[in-house]
Design a protein around this motif. Structure first.
Motif, mmCIF file in Angstrom:
data_model
loop_
_atom_site.group_PDB
_atom_site.id
_atom_site.type_symbol
_atom_site.label_atom_id
_atom_site.label_comp_id
_atom_site.label_asym_id
_atom_site.label_seq_id
_atom_site.Cartn_x
_atom_site.Cartn_y
_atom_site.Cartn_z
ATOM 1 N N TYR A 426 0.837 -1.205 0.000
ATOM 2 C CA TYR A 426 0.000 0.000 0.000
ATOM 3 C C TYR A 426 0.873 1.256 0.000
ATOM 4 O O TYR A 426 0.530 2.265 -0.619
ATOM 5 C CB TYR A 426 -0.913 -0.010 1.225
ATOM 6 C CG TYR A 426 -1.878 1.154 1.296
ATOM 7 C CD1 TYR A 426 -2.998 1.212 0.475
ATOM 8 C CD2 TYR A 426 -1.659 2.202 2.193
ATOM 9 C CE1 TYR A 426 -3.882 2.285 0.538
ATOM 10 C CE2 TYR A 426 -2.539 3.273 2.269
ATOM 11 C CZ TYR A 426 -3.647 3.311 1.440
ATOM 12 O OH TYR A 426 -4.519 4.369 1.498
ATOM 13 N N GLY A 427 2.009 1.184 0.669
ATOM 14 C CA GLY A 427 2.911 2.326 0.705
ATOM 15 C C GLY A 427 3.568 2.628 -0.627
ATOM 16 O O GLY A 427 4.119 3.722 -0.818
ATOM 17 N N LEU A 428 3.513 1.668 -1.559
ATOM 18 C CA LEU A 428 4.112 1.877 -2.880
ATOM 19 C C LEU A 428 3.177 2.579 -3.856
ATOM 20 O O LEU A 428 3.607 2.982 -4.938
ATOM 21 C CB LEU A 428 4.541 0.522 -3.472
ATOM 22 C CG LEU A 428 5.671 -0.206 -2.730
ATOM 23 C CD1 LEU A 428 5.919 -1.564 -3.360
ATOM 24 C CD2 LEU A 428 6.944 0.630 -2.718
ATOM 25 N N ILE A 429 1.903 2.702 -3.486
ATOM 26 C CA ILE A 429 0.969 3.438 -4.341
ATOM 27 C C ILE A 429 1.437 4.889 -4.438
ATOM 28 O O ILE A 429 1.885 5.485 -3.454
ATOM 29 C CB ILE A 429 -0.465 3.352 -3.770
ATOM 30 C CG1 ILE A 429 -0.949 1.899 -3.787
ATOM 31 C CG2 ILE A 429 -1.423 4.238 -4.559
ATOM 32 C CD1 ILE A 429 -2.295 1.688 -3.118
ATOM 33 N N SER A 453 -17.768 0.737 1.497
ATOM 34 C CA SER A 453 -19.082 1.386 1.407
ATOM 35 C C SER A 453 -19.485 1.731 -0.022
ATOM 36 O O SER A 453 -20.677 1.843 -0.319
ATOM 37 C CB SER A 453 -19.100 2.660 2.258
ATOM 38 O OG SER A 453 -18.147 3.598 1.788
ATOM 39 N N LYS A 454 -18.511 1.886 -0.907
ATOM 40 C CA LYS A 454 -18.821 2.308 -2.277
ATOM 41 C C LYS A 454 -18.389 1.280 -3.322
ATOM 42 O O LYS A 454 -19.203 0.758 -4.081
ATOM 43 C CB LYS A 454 -18.145 3.655 -2.573
ATOM 44 C CG LYS A 454 -18.556 4.789 -1.645
ATOM 45 C CD LYS A 454 -20.017 5.158 -1.810
ATOM 46 C CE LYS A 454 -20.369 6.355 -0.926
ATOM 47 N NZ LYS A 454 -21.808 6.698 -1.013
ATOM 48 N N GLU A 455 -17.089 0.995 -3.356
ATOM 49 C CA GLU A 455 -16.561 0.163 -4.436
ATOM 50 C C GLU A 455 -17.087 -1.267 -4.375
ATOM 51 O O GLU A 455 -17.343 -1.881 -5.412
ATOM 52 C CB GLU A 455 -15.030 0.173 -4.390
ATOM 53 C CG GLU A 455 -14.418 1.549 -4.554
ATOM 54 C CD GLU A 455 -13.626 1.706 -5.841
ATOM 55 O OE1 GLU A 455 -13.265 0.683 -6.451
ATOM 56 O OE2 GLU A 455 -13.373 2.865 -6.238
ATOM 57 N N ARG A 456 -17.254 -1.805 -3.182
ATOM 58 C CA ARG A 456 -17.804 -3.153 -3.055
ATOM 59 C C ARG A 456 -19.243 -3.218 -3.575
ATOM 60 O O ARG A 456 -19.747 -4.283 -3.902
ATOM 61 C CB ARG A 456 -17.781 -3.602 -1.594
ATOM 62 C CG ARG A 456 -16.474 -4.195 -1.114
ATOM 63 C CD ARG A 456 -16.103 -5.438 -1.868
ATOM 64 N NE ARG A 456 -15.120 -6.247 -1.157
ATOM 65 C CZ ARG A 456 -14.242 -7.026 -1.740
ATOM 66 N NH1 ARG A 456 -14.180 -7.075 -3.068
ATOM 67 N NH2 ARG A 456 -13.394 -7.756 -1.038
ATOM 68 N N ARG A 457 -19.885 -2.075 -3.647
ATOM 69 C CA ARG A 457 -21.280 -2.031 -4.084
ATOM 70 C C ARG A 457 -21.405 -1.548 -5.532
ATOM 71 O O ARG A 457 -22.494 -1.204 -5.983
ATOM 72 C CB ARG A 457 -22.082 -1.139 -3.144
ATOM 73 C CG ARG A 457 -21.972 -1.590 -1.683
ATOM 74 C CD ARG A 457 -22.675 -0.658 -0.729
ATOM 75 N NE ARG A 457 -22.236 -0.850 0.637
ATOM 76 C CZ ARG A 457 -22.685 -1.788 1.464
ATOM 77 N NH1 ARG A 457 -23.596 -2.644 1.053
ATOM 78 N NH2 ARG A 457 -22.228 -1.882 2.704
ATOM 79 N N LYS A 468 -7.304 -0.724 -7.848
ATOM 80 C CA LYS A 468 -6.682 -1.965 -8.324
ATOM 81 C C LYS A 468 -5.991 -2.689 -7.175
ATOM 82 O O LYS A 468 -6.062 -3.916 -7.059
ATOM 83 C CB LYS A 468 -5.673 -1.647 -9.434
ATOM 84 C CG LYS A 468 -4.990 -2.884 -10.003
ATOM 85 C CD LYS A 468 -3.996 -2.509 -11.098
ATOM 86 C CE LYS A 468 -3.282 -3.753 -11.626
ATOM 87 N NZ LYS A 468 -2.292 -3.402 -12.677
ATOM 88 N N TRP A 469 -5.333 -1.922 -6.301
ATOM 89 C CA TRP A 469 -4.653 -2.530 -5.152
ATOM 90 C C TRP A 469 -5.649 -3.271 -4.262
ATOM 91 O O TRP A 469 -5.381 -4.390 -3.820
ATOM 92 C CB TRP A 469 -3.934 -1.437 -4.358
ATOM 93 C CG TRP A 469 -3.175 -1.969 -3.173
ATOM 94 C CD1 TRP A 469 -1.895 -2.434 -3.154
ATOM 95 C CD2 TRP A 469 -3.670 -2.103 -1.832
ATOM 96 N NE1 TRP A 469 -1.556 -2.855 -1.884
ATOM 97 C CE2 TRP A 469 -2.620 -2.661 -1.059
ATOM 98 C CE3 TRP A 469 -4.880 -1.810 -1.215
ATOM 99 C CZ2 TRP A 469 -2.763 -2.925 0.300
ATOM 100 C CZ3 TRP A 469 -5.020 -2.076 0.140
ATOM 101 C CH2 TRP A 469 -3.972 -2.621 0.887
ATOM 102 N N PHE A 470 -6.793 -2.658 -4.002
ATOM 103 C CA PHE A 470 -7.802 -3.316 -3.169
ATOM 104 C C PHE A 470 -8.341 -4.567 -3.856
ATOM 105 O O PHE A 470 -8.587 -5.586 -3.199
ATOM 106 C CB PHE A 470 -8.944 -2.348 -2.846
ATOM 107 C CG PHE A 470 -8.701 -1.525 -1.613
ATOM 108 C CD1 PHE A 470 -8.987 -2.031 -0.359
ATOM 109 C CD2 PHE A 470 -8.175 -0.246 -1.702
ATOM 110 C CE1 PHE A 470 -8.760 -1.286 0.790
ATOM 111 C CE2 PHE A 470 -7.937 0.514 -0.567
ATOM 112 C CZ PHE A 470 -8.229 -0.005 0.682
ATOM 113 N N ARG A 471 -8.533 -4.513 -5.158
ATOM 114 C CA ARG A 471 -9.042 -5.697 -5.867
ATOM 115 C C ARG A 471 -8.049 -6.852 -5.798
ATOM 116 O O ARG A 471 -8.449 -8.017 -5.753
ATOM 117 C CB ARG A 471 -9.342 -5.351 -7.327
ATOM 118 C CG ARG A 471 -10.550 -4.452 -7.519
ATOM 119 C CD ARG A 471 -11.048 -4.482 -8.959
ATOM 120 N NE ARG A 471 -10.035 -4.057 -9.907
ATOM 121 C CZ ARG A 471 -9.814 -2.798 -10.258
ATOM 122 N NH1 ARG A 471 -10.549 -1.824 -9.712
ATOM 123 N NH2 ARG A 471 -8.877 -2.483 -11.132
ATOM 124 N N VAL A 472 -6.771 -6.529 -5.759
ATOM 125 C CA VAL A 472 -5.739 -7.565 -5.687
ATOM 126 C C VAL A 472 -5.647 -8.161 -4.284
ATOM 127 O O VAL A 472 -5.534 -9.382 -4.116
ATOM 128 C CB VAL A 472 -4.364 -6.993 -6.110
ATOM 129 C CG1 VAL A 472 -3.239 -7.982 -5.785
ATOM 130 C CG2 VAL A 472 -4.364 -6.664 -7.598
#
Length: 478
Positions: A426-429, A453-457, A468-472
């Motif tokens: 995450y620190g590399l973003i 609250s948003k992207e998952r929905r 993209k990081w969260f999806r990975v």
């Protein structure tokens, strides 16, 4: 005749206890000035009010602890349980003293006896935290938070829900696959029977429970054989349903997803059941460890330990307010409805499936599912790693109560990243490369809130690289 305020009731009840009398007396002496200066517009009076408000907050904490001591010292021997009456609960759990010291709020009385939700989490308030720690330190029995549900009730509920869901899955799957020529009814029956018979043990293998880890070699072999049977049956189910969707014109993709949803629901309920069973073992272990640690200590020493735990929790409550840049006083000045057990349960059970790996963290295997403690004051939720608890202030800032819960869960996820898989990547973003440790965690909690609250929905809000990081790194919900 008007009912006495919580502060008046406490003063009258504990008039012979010096510490309570002193703290309550100090607060009573401040009441008139607090009421007079609260709406003042003159800068000097506003400054005087802030200083007085800070003094009142300090005296509030002294009052809470003096009430704990008064309860412990009420008889010759420490009581079997640390309990509080309604006036004391209003003061301790909601920061309510009187209509002069506080802004009146009619909602608190309604929350006093609200039952906790029947789900995987243990919900409590500050009095429950004190009662649990008292029981551990003084070697007393503890039945759980007041208004909470017992483990037996939870297990019965989850087992019933699981059985009903499995029956629905059996009915639907049998009906669908009976129209296919590639699998016979006996094969369907065998597949479903394996799914039902071996789900729980497969769940324990996945969670690496103590029963699995410490099983004898012969038992361990049988455990893994049954877990494998479940895996094979599940694979056969998924392949068969996909094939049926291609062969049966009326078995559309939405219908397929409904059946898969039933199957996923069985796995989710089995997870809940295993987690609750593990909690009983962990509590027994905690009791045994506390008994060994505090053996031979006198009442003053045990009270000192309890005071230390109380002060530590107070620090995290202050952190919750500071992280939201809000007033750190636990005394109430809000007129809205505070977060209660019902709302807390709805939010937690809504968020938990959105982050499937959250309850598979190593710390959950060691220390169990985090408790949820609703605290007086305002701020954003925090995670207290020392006792594995999520602290949720009763009032939240901009973003609402959902943000508060997401921040607490985000802190839980961040703190559980002991191998630094999340932290380092995450620190590399790009947006995070120059941030310090504290700023990086704050950014993660904010992004986690948006993700949950948003992207998952289905809404795209985060920057492309962050999304993209969260999806990975965050598994897709089943």
């Amino acid at each position: 005749m008007n009912n006495p305020s919580p502060l008046e009731a406490i003063r009258a009840k504990w008039k012979d206890h010096p510490a309570v009398r002193s703290a309550a007396g100090e607060l009573t002496n401040m009441e008139d000035d607090l009421a007079r200066l609260r709406e003042a517009e003159d800068p000097e009076e506003r400054k005087a009010y802030r200083l007085l408000w800070q003094r009142a907050a300090h005296q509030y904490w002294e009052l809470v602890w003096s009430l704990v001591e008064a309860r412990i010292d009420a008889e010759k021997l420490p009581p079997e349980a640390l309990t509080f009456d309604d006036a004391e609960k209003l003061a301790i759990n909601f920061g309510v003293l009187s209509s002069k010291a506080n802004v009146p709020n009619p909602h608190f009385a309604d929350e006093l006896d609200q039952p906790a939700c029947l789900d995987i989490y243990q919900y409590g308030r500050l009095t429950d935290f004190l009662a649990e720690n008292y029981a551990l330190l003084f070697g007393k029995p503890y039945e759980g938070p007041q208004g909470g549900t017992t483990r037996e009730e939870k297990l019965a509920r989850f087992a019933s829900d699981l059985g009903a869901t499995e029956q629905r899955r059996r009915l639907v799957v049998s009906m669908v696959l009976s129209r296919c020529g590639f699998i016979t009814p006996p094969e369907v029956e065998e597949m479903l029977s394996h799914l039902e018979a071996h789900l729980r043990i497969h769940t324990e293998v996945e969670m690496r429970t103590r029963r699995v880890r410490e099983a004898d070699p012969s038992d361990r072999e049988k455990i893994h054989e049954n877990s494998k049977r479940y895996e094979l049956a599940e694979h056969e189910l998924l392949i068969s349903l996909e094939r049926a969707a291609k062969e049966i014109e009326t078995f559309s993709d939405p219908e397929l997803q409904k059946v898969l949803g039933l199957h996923d629901r069985t796995r989710f309920l089995a997870n809940l059941e295993v987690h609750v069973r593990n909690e009983a073992e962990r509590w027994k272990t905690r009791v045994e460890m506390a008994a060994r640690k505090h053996k031979g200590k006198g009442v003053p020493a045990l009270k000192g330990e309890l005071r230390e735990a109380f002060n530590h929790k107070k620090e995290f409550m202050t952190l919750a307010a500071r992280s939201a840049r809000m007033d750190t006083s636990p005394l109430n000045v809000d007129t809205g409805k505070p977060v209660g057990f019902k709302q807390a349960g709805e939010i937690m059970m809504d968020l938990t499936p959105l982050d499937p790996d959250m309850l598979r963290a190593p710390r959950v295997r060691m220390y169990g599912i985090p408790k949820v403690i609703l605290t007086p004051g305002r701020g954003l939720g925090v995670y207290d790693w020392t006792d594995n608890s999520l602290l949720i202030p009763q009032f939240s800032p901009y973003g609402g109560v959902l943000k508060s819960f997401c921040f607490a869960l985000g802190a839980f996820r961040w703190d559980n990243d002991e191998d630094r898989v999340l932290k380092d990547s995450y620190g590399l973003i790009k947006e995070n490369r120059d941030k310090g440790i504290r700023a990086l965690q704050e950014s993660f909690c904010q992004d986690y809130f948006i993700w949950m609250s948003k992207e998952r929905r289905g809404y795209r809000v985060l920057p492309k690289e962050t999304s993209k990081w969260f999806r990975v790194h965050f598994k897709k919900p089943a």
